[in-house]
Design a protein around this motif. Structure first.
Motif, PDB file in Angstrom:
ATOM      1  N   GLY A 177       2.106  -4.128   9.867  1.00 14.82           N
ATOM      2  CA  GLY A 177       2.465  -3.289   8.730  1.00 14.82           C
ATOM      3  C   GLY A 177       3.655  -2.397   9.012  1.00 14.82           C
ATOM      4  O   GLY A 177       4.503  -2.167   8.139  1.00 14.82           O
ATOM      5  N   ASN A 178       3.734  -1.896  10.245  1.00 21.21           N
ATOM      6  CA  ASN A 178       4.861  -1.031  10.602  1.00 21.21           C
ATOM      7  C   ASN A 178       6.188  -1.792  10.599  1.00 21.21           C
ATOM      8  O   ASN A 178       7.242  -1.205  10.353  1.00 21.21           O
ATOM      9  N   ALA A 179       6.120  -3.086  10.882  1.00 14.57           N
ATOM     10  CA  ALA A 179       7.346  -3.901  10.847  1.00 14.57           C
ATOM     11  C   ALA A 179       7.922  -3.941   9.441  1.00 14.57           C
ATOM     12  O   ALA A 179       9.143  -3.892   9.253  1.00 14.57           O
ATOM     13  N   VAL A 180       7.053  -4.019   8.443  1.00 17.07           N
ATOM     14  CA  VAL A 180       7.506  -4.014   7.054  1.00 17.07           C
ATOM     15  C   VAL A 180       8.143  -2.678   6.703  1.00 17.07           C
ATOM     16  O   VAL A 180       9.156  -2.609   6.007  1.00 17.07           O
ATOM     17  N   CYS A 181       7.550  -1.602   7.208  1.00 15.57           N
ATOM     18  CA  CYS A 181       8.084  -0.261   6.971  1.00 15.57           C
ATOM     19  C   CYS A 181       9.490  -0.120   7.563  1.00 15.57           C
ATOM     20  O   CYS A 181      10.402   0.399   6.916  1.00 15.57           O
ATOM     21  N   VAL A 182       9.664  -0.589   8.780  1.00 14.91           N
ATOM     22  CA  VAL A 182      10.971  -0.537   9.443  1.00 14.91           C
ATOM     23  C   VAL A 182      11.973  -1.425   8.718  1.00 14.91           C
ATOM     24  O   VAL A 182      13.122  -1.023   8.479  1.00 14.91           O
ATOM     25  N   LEU A 183      11.550  -2.624   8.359  1.00 12.74           N
ATOM     26  CA  LEU A 183      12.437  -3.544   7.657  1.00 12.74           C
ATOM     27  C   LEU A 183      12.895  -2.951   6.327  1.00 12.74           C
ATOM     28  O   LEU A 183      14.076  -3.051   5.958  1.00 12.74           O
ATOM     29  N   GLY A 184      11.975  -2.309   5.615  1.00 13.81           N
ATOM     30  CA  GLY A 184      12.333  -1.660   4.358  1.00 13.81           C
ATOM     31  C   GLY A 184      13.372  -0.575   4.549  1.00 13.81           C
ATOM     32  O   GLY A 184      14.311  -0.434   3.755  1.00 13.81           O
ATOM     33  N   ALA A 185      13.212   0.203   5.613  1.00 16.59           N
ATOM     34  CA  ALA A 185      14.164   1.286   5.894  1.00 16.59           C
ATOM     35  C   ALA A 185      15.540   0.736   6.265  1.00 16.59           C
ATOM     36  O   ALA A 185      16.568   1.319   5.909  1.00 16.59           O
ATOM     37  N   LEU A 186      15.574  -0.367   6.977  1.00 14.82           N
ATOM     38  CA  LEU A 186      16.850  -0.981   7.348  1.00 14.82           C
ATOM     39  C   LEU A 186      17.577  -1.521   6.125  1.00 14.82           C
ATOM     40  O   LEU A 186      18.807  -1.447   6.040  1.00 14.82           O
ATOM     41  N   ILE A 187      16.830  -2.033   5.162  1.00 17.83           N
ATOM     42  CA  ILE A 187      17.434  -2.642   3.983  1.00 17.83           C
ATOM     43  C   ILE A 187      17.709  -1.618   2.884  1.00 17.83           C
ATOM     44  O   ILE A 187      18.798  -1.590   2.294  1.00 17.83           O
ATOM     45  N   LEU A 188      16.732  -0.747   2.608  1.00 17.20           N
ATOM     46  CA  LEU A 188      16.817   0.169   1.466  1.00 17.20           C
ATOM     47  C   LEU A 188      17.217   1.584   1.844  1.00 17.20           C
ATOM     48  O   LEU A 188      17.535   2.381   0.972  1.00 17.20           O
ATOM     49  N   GLY A 189      17.185   1.910   3.131  1.00 20.62           N
ATOM     50  CA  GLY A 189      17.382   3.296   3.548  1.00 20.62           C
ATOM     51  C   GLY A 189      16.036   3.934   3.865  1.00 20.62           C
ATOM     52  O   GLY A 189      14.975   3.426   3.475  1.00 20.62           O
ATOM     53  N   GLY A 190      16.076   5.053   4.565  1.00 22.18           N
ATOM     54  CA  GLY A 190      14.852   5.666   5.059  1.00 22.18           C
ATOM     55  C   GLY A 190      13.867   6.098   3.994  1.00 22.18           C
ATOM     56  O   GLY A 190      12.663   5.879   4.124  1.00 22.18           O
TER      57      GLY A 190
ATOM     58  N   VAL B 147     -10.647   7.681   5.266  1.00 21.67           N
ATOM     59  CA  VAL B 147     -10.456   9.101   5.614  1.00 21.67           C
ATOM     60  C   VAL B 147      -9.088   9.349   6.244  1.00 21.67           C
ATOM     61  O   VAL B 147      -8.644  10.496   6.330  1.00 21.67           O
ATOM     62  N   TYR B 148      -8.432   8.270   6.697  1.00 23.66           N
ATOM     63  CA  TYR B 148      -7.133   8.429   7.351  1.00 23.66           C
ATOM     64  C   TYR B 148      -5.958   8.204   6.409  1.00 23.66           C
ATOM     65  O   TYR B 148      -4.805   8.219   6.845  1.00 23.66           O
ATOM     66  N   ALA B 149      -6.232   8.007   5.130  1.00 25.75           N
ATOM     67  CA  ALA B 149      -5.166   7.689   4.174  1.00 25.75           C
ATOM     68  C   ALA B 149      -4.042   8.731   4.158  1.00 25.75           C
ATOM     69  O   ALA B 149      -2.859   8.357   4.187  1.00 25.75           O
ATOM     70  N   PRO B 150      -4.357  10.048   4.110  1.00 29.56           N
ATOM     71  CA  PRO B 150      -3.253  11.031   4.110  1.00 29.56           C
ATOM     72  C   PRO B 150      -2.408  10.957   5.373  1.00 29.56           C
ATOM     73  O   PRO B 150      -1.169  11.044   5.313  1.00 29.56           O
ATOM     74  N   LYS B 151      -3.067  10.761   6.521  1.00 30.01           N
ATOM     75  CA  LYS B 151      -2.330  10.634   7.781  1.00 30.01           C
ATOM     76  C   LYS B 151      -1.435   9.402   7.759  1.00 30.01           C
ATOM     77  O   LYS B 151      -0.272   9.447   8.196  1.00 30.01           O
ATOM     78  N   THR B 152      -1.960   8.313   7.242  1.00 31.80           N
ATOM     79  CA  THR B 152      -1.186   7.078   7.172  1.00 31.80           C
ATOM     80  C   THR B 152       0.060   7.249   6.319  1.00 31.80           C
ATOM     81  O   THR B 152       1.162   6.845   6.718  1.00 31.80           O
ATOM     82  N   PHE B 153      -0.092   7.859   5.150  1.00 30.53           N
ATOM     83  CA  PHE B 153       1.062   8.040   4.273  1.00 30.53           C
ATOM     84  C   PHE B 153       2.147   8.858   4.965  1.00 30.53           C
ATOM     85  O   PHE B 153       3.327   8.487   4.962  1.00 30.53           O
ATOM     86  N   LEU B 154       1.762   9.965   5.575  1.00 30.00           N
ATOM     87  CA  LEU B 154       2.738  10.852   6.217  1.00 30.00           C
ATOM     88  C   LEU B 154       3.446  10.163   7.380  1.00 30.00           C
ATOM     89  O   LEU B 154       4.681  10.183   7.475  1.00 30.00           O
ATOM     90  N   LEU B 155       2.672   9.523   8.256  1.00 31.63           N
ATOM     91  CA  LEU B 155       3.261   8.934   9.457  1.00 31.63           C
ATOM     92  C   LEU B 155       4.127   7.722   9.136  1.00 31.63           C
ATOM     93  O   LEU B 155       5.207   7.556   9.711  1.00 31.63           O
ATOM     94  N   LYS B 156       3.679   6.879   8.202  1.00 35.04           N
ATOM     95  CA  LYS B 156       4.465   5.697   7.881  1.00 35.04           C
ATOM     96  C   LYS B 156       5.751   6.081   7.132  1.00 35.04           C
ATOM     97  O   LYS B 156       6.794   5.456   7.312  1.00 35.04           O
ATOM     98  N   PHE B 157       5.646   7.105   6.300  1.00 33.02           N
ATOM     99  CA  PHE B 157       6.847   7.597   5.619  1.00 33.02           C
ATOM    100  C   PHE B 157       7.858   8.119   6.640  1.00 33.02           C
ATOM    101  O   PHE B 157       9.069   7.887   6.519  1.00 33.02           O
ATOM    102  N   CYS B 158       7.344   8.792   7.667  1.00 35.17           N
ATOM    103  CA  CYS B 158       8.227   9.307   8.720  1.00 35.17           C
ATOM    104  C   CYS B 158       8.865   8.182   9.526  1.00 35.17           C
ATOM    105  O   CYS B 158      10.021   8.307   9.959  1.00 35.17           O
ATOM    106  N   ILE B 159       8.121   7.090   9.749  1.00 34.20           N
ATOM    107  CA  ILE B 159       8.723   5.928  10.423  1.00 34.20           C
ATOM    108  C   ILE B 159       9.968   5.487   9.659  1.00 34.20           C
ATOM    109  O   ILE B 159      11.034   5.238  10.238  1.00 34.20           O
ATOM    110  N   GLY B 160       9.822   5.372   8.343  1.00 31.71           N
ATOM    111  CA  GLY B 160      10.948   4.953   7.519  1.00 31.71           C
ATOM    112  C   GLY B 160      12.100   5.942   7.555  1.00 31.71           C
ATOM    113  O   GLY B 160      13.262   5.542   7.684  1.00 31.71           O
ATOM    114  N   LEU B 161      11.792   7.224   7.454  1.00 31.23           N
ATOM    115  CA  LEU B 161      12.838   8.240   7.455  1.00 31.23           C
ATOM    116  C   LEU B 161      13.626   8.230   8.767  1.00 31.23           C
ATOM    117  O   LEU B 161      14.862   8.300   8.759  1.00 31.23           O
TER     118      LEU B 161
END
Length: 208
Positions: A43-56, A79-93
């Motif tokens: 899943g993180n690979a998709v996040c990184v790929l999105g950031a490379l193509i679309l921007g952070g 229960v980890y959904a809020p943590k997931t959103f924040l951390l994955k968004f930061c990966i992209g940024l």
């Protein structure tokens, strides 16, 4: 400009769907003490790929939305959904910051130089996750499960996060470099502006 923004919004949705599918259906879930779990996934690979193509921002948002939905639909991860959103968004940024702000990969035509910055961007975003995903999870579990269980689970989370980061860095880099010629020709890679003028990537299109 409106067309660019609309394209980014549409592709953000595409990456959200893709990250959800990859995270939910292509994962190896590992059951941990206390009814918890961790997983090996791309899943993180998709996040990184999105950031490379679309921007952070847009890339990180797509990955964060997709994997957060995956958490919300899983009784173990909900229960980890809020943590997931924040951390994955930061990966992209972070990935987008390194790739586009520092590396300016949409303004370059040298494939070796582009590859160098793509690797650096993927490594930067995923290293952040390797550090903060287990750390944030540890403090949460410390409050819920108690210190012994939290420390035991921490070891598994560090291991799974490291494996995910290594595999995601390789996959996202290989896929981006393979797709880049087609993305340039299709106009999906929206060129960065410099001094108010679009950067011409025709030279790279000719080479590729």
């Amino acid at each position: 400009m409106k067309h660019d923004n609309l394209m980014k919004l549409v592709l953000t949705g595409v990456f959200a769907a893709l990250s959800y599918v990859v995270f939910t259906f292509l994962q190896i879930k590992i059951t941990l003490p206390g009814g918890d779990a961790t997983s090996i996934h791309l899943g993180n690979a998709v996040c990184v790929l999105g950031a490379l193509i679309l921007g952070g921002f847009y890339g990180g948002l797509g990955g964060a939305i997709g994997m957060t939905i995956g958490d919300l639909l899983d009784p173990v991860y909900v229960v980890y959904a809020p943590k997931t959103f924040l951390l994955k968004f930061c990966i992209g940024l972070i990935t987008g910051l390194i790739a586009h702000k520092f590396g300016k990969i949409n303004q370059k035509t040298d494939k070796a130089n582009i590859l160098k910055w793509v690797i650096a961007a993927a490594a930067g975003g995923l290293l952040f996750n390797v550090i903060f995903d287990p750390l944030v999870g540890y403090f949460y579990k410390l409050l819920i499960l108690g210190k012994p269980a939290a420390e035991l689970v921490l070891v598994y989370n560090i291991a799974s996060s490291s494996i995910n980061a290594f595999t995601s860095a390789i996959v996202s880099t290989v896929v981006y470099m393979a797709l880049r010629p087609a993305l340039l020709k299709s106009g999906i890679l929206i060129n960065s502006r410099q001094d108010g003028h679009p950067v011409d990537n025709q030279a790279e299109r000719d080479v590729l």
